[in-house]
Design an enzyme around this catalytic site. Structure first.
Site, short mmCIF file in Angstrom:
data_model
loop_
_atom_site.label_atom_id
_atom_site.label_comp_id
_atom_site.label_asym_id
_atom_site.label_seq_id
_atom_site.Cartn_x
_atom_site.Cartn_y
_atom_site.Cartn_z
N TRP A 1 0.52 -1.43 0.23
CA TRP A 1 -0.41 0.17 -0.22
C TRP A 1 1.13 1.95 -0.02
O TRP A 1 0.84 2.45 -0.83
CB TRP A 1 -0.24 -0.11 1.39
CG TRP A 1 -2.56 -1.06 1.56
CD1 TRP A 1 -1.72 -2.12 1.42
CD2 TRP A 1 -2.44 -0.89 0.23
NE1 TRP A 1 -2.96 -3.29 1.17
CE2 TRP A 1 -3.50 -2.19 -0.23
CE3 TRP A 1 -3.22 -0.19 -1.33
CZ2 TRP A 1 -4.48 -2.92 -0.56
CZ3 TRP A 1 -4.71 -0.56 -2.06
CH2 TRP A 1 -5.54 -2.48 -2.12
N ASP B 1 -1.91 6.52 6.24
CA ASP B 1 -2.45 6.03 5.62
C ASP B 1 -2.82 5.47 6.81
O ASP B 1 -1.69 3.97 7.26
CB ASP B 1 -1.96 5.06 4.38
CG ASP B 1 -3.38 4.36 3.65
OD1 ASP B 1 -4.34 4.59 4.80
OD2 ASP B 1 -2.85 3.90 2.57
N LYS C 1 -12.62 -0.97 6.98
CA LYS C 1 -12.47 -2.00 8.04
C LYS C 1 -12.94 -1.94 9.66
O LYS C 1 -13.55 -2.82 10.07
CB LYS C 1 -10.57 -1.85 7.62
CG LYS C 1 -10.48 -2.64 6.44
CD LYS C 1 -9.41 -0.96 6.08
CE LYS C 1 -8.72 -1.49 4.56
NZ LYS C 1 -8.87 -2.53 3.60
N1 PMP Z 1 -4.25 1.49 2.28
C1 PMP Z 1 -4.69 0.65 3.09
C2 PMP Z 1 -3.40 0.29 4.06
C3 PMP Z 1 -5.85 -0.56 2.66
O1 PMP Z 1 -5.43 -1.81 3.18
C4 PMP Z 1 -6.23 -0.41 1.59
C5 PMP Z 1 -7.25 -1.48 1.16
N2 PMP Z 1 -7.23 -2.39 1.59
C6 PMP Z 1 -5.97 0.60 0.90
C7 PMP Z 1 -5.23 1.14 1.01
C8 PMP Z 1 -7.02 0.95 0.10
O2 PMP Z 1 -8.23 1.59 -0.10
P1 PMP Z 1 -9.13 1.23 -0.76
O3 PMP Z 1 -9.75 -0.18 -1.80
O4 PMP Z 1 -10.62 1.80 -0.30
O5 PMP Z 1 -9.34 2.86 -2.34
#
Ligand code: PMP
Length: 360
Positions: free
Chosen positions: A102, A172, A196
């Site tokens: 991520w 994030d 989450k």
């Molecule tokens: N950052 C993290 C730490 C995540 O776990 C996720 C999704 N699992 C995302 C970003 C992306 O999120 P989204 O699908 O809501 O764009």
């Protein structure tokens, strides 16, 4: 009705009390004769729901008054672009810490807008740890430094808040916000997708220090311009009304059980139980540096990958679902978000022991 224990990384389990309450209010929200889904976002009722959700979130996290709370859409992924578009403020440089999938995605997206440098990385050991403070090299002229405070796929969590010597820190926190108390005053900005620990997918929360906004780059779409959204109480356009309402119910639930200190104690206990079971076994292994292990996303591999499918099948038969690891890394992942009861982890651990006796 048979509810399963859902270990999925998100969308994830929601507290049963919250779902029941939403069910009760589905056809008629407090005598209005309609569901929150059917309400105007400009109406008194919904404006009240959104304002109360923000108040409760502020109370739970003790968010200082010079921080704005935004309820946006587009997921955490849109924030990968929105952060540089809003925070560069005429500068070019932005620093990123890489600890997994991520944070890498966030850095790659930002490279379209900024001169991105890597302030620290754990790539050398398969993203299996959180680079300690002394490894961070933040350029003093960087507009901000970004990290992912809990990497959902690898299961690596920062249990400390980095020091960045005046450079605004951006996190994030998608997969652990609200799982523990957090000192917001140490951050320039914290963002998280809701699916989450917060509520349904479709809502993204941004908490940003006021002085950092108002200098969005030319061409920034209005719906992701933090200053414009702050001025419009996150209602520049139609907000994700249902997701905000559900998040509000989750905030009430958290308050009712004693707030973030109480949920943190539960989360510590759940994670301890599972990691102890993994460490005591000869069949399962977690590859993360012990001090950086995530309480939220517990990853493990089986000694023989041919056992993966039978393991997952047996788990499903016992109501333990979505344990398969992310497709990019394989193995298993048990996400233990706030709504996962201790009983779910106990059942998982009992199953893991039983499976090991049969196959170990
Ligand atoms: N950052 C993290 C730490 C995540 O776990 C996720 C999704 N699992 C995302 C970003 C992306 O999120 P989204 O699908 O809501 O764009």
């Amino acid at each position: 009705m048979a509810r399963v224990y859902n270990f999925g990384a998100g969308p994830a389990m929601l507290p049963e009390e919250v779902l029941a309450r939403a069910g009760d209010e589905l056809l008629d929200w407090r005598g209005t004769g309609m569901s929150v889904m059917e309400m105007s976002h400009r109406g008194e009722e919904f404006i009240g729901i959104a304002a109360e959700a923000e108040r409760d979130l502020r109370e739970l996290l003790s968010i200082p008054s010079h921080y704005k709370v935004l309820f946006l859409q587009g997921g955490a992924t849109l924030q990968f672009a929105a952060v540089p578009m809003n925070l560069l403020g005429g500068r070019r440089k932005a620093d990123y810490v890489l600890t997994g999938e991520w944070s890498r995605k966030a850095a790659a997206e930002a490279a379209a807008y900024a001169d991105v440098a890597i302030a620290a990385s754990s790539e050398d050991r398969g993203y299996g740890y959180a680079p300690p403070q002394e490894q961070w090299r933040v350029r003093p002229e960087a507009a901000y430094v970004h990290y992912c405070s809990n990497e959902t796929i690898g299961g690596v969590e920062f249990h400390w808040i980095p020091q960045t010597d005046g450079v605004p820190l951006v996190a994030d926190a998608s997969s652990h916000l609200l799982s523990r108390p957090l000192d917001i005053s140490r951050f320039g900005l914290v963002y998280a997708g809701a699916q989450k620990n917060i509520g349904p997918a479709g809502l993204t929360i941004v908490i940003v220090r006021e002085d950092l906004i108002g200098r969005a780059a030319a061409g920034t779409p209005s719906v992701i311009d933090y200053a414009r959204q702050a001025k419009a109480d996150s209602m520049l356009n139609t907000p994700p009304t249902w997701a905000i309402y559900l998040a509000g119910l989750v905030f009430k639930w958290l308050k009712s059980i004693g707030g973030l200190a109480a949920i943190e104690a539960r989360n510590i206990e759940k994670a301890r139980l599972l990691y102890e079971a993994i460490d005591a076994s000869g069949l399962y292994r977690n590859r993360v540096e012990p001090r950086d292990r995530s309480r939220m996303n517990v990853t493990f591999v089986l000694a023989d990958p041919r056992l993966d499918d039978p393991f997952l099948k047996g788990a499903e038969e016992r109501g333990l679902v979505q344990l398969k690891g992310h497709r990019s890394v394989g193995g298993m992942r048990a996400s233990l978000y706030n709504a996962m009861p201790l009983a779910g982890v106990q059942r998982l651990v009992a199953y893991m022991r039983e499976f090991e006796q049969r196959h170990g």
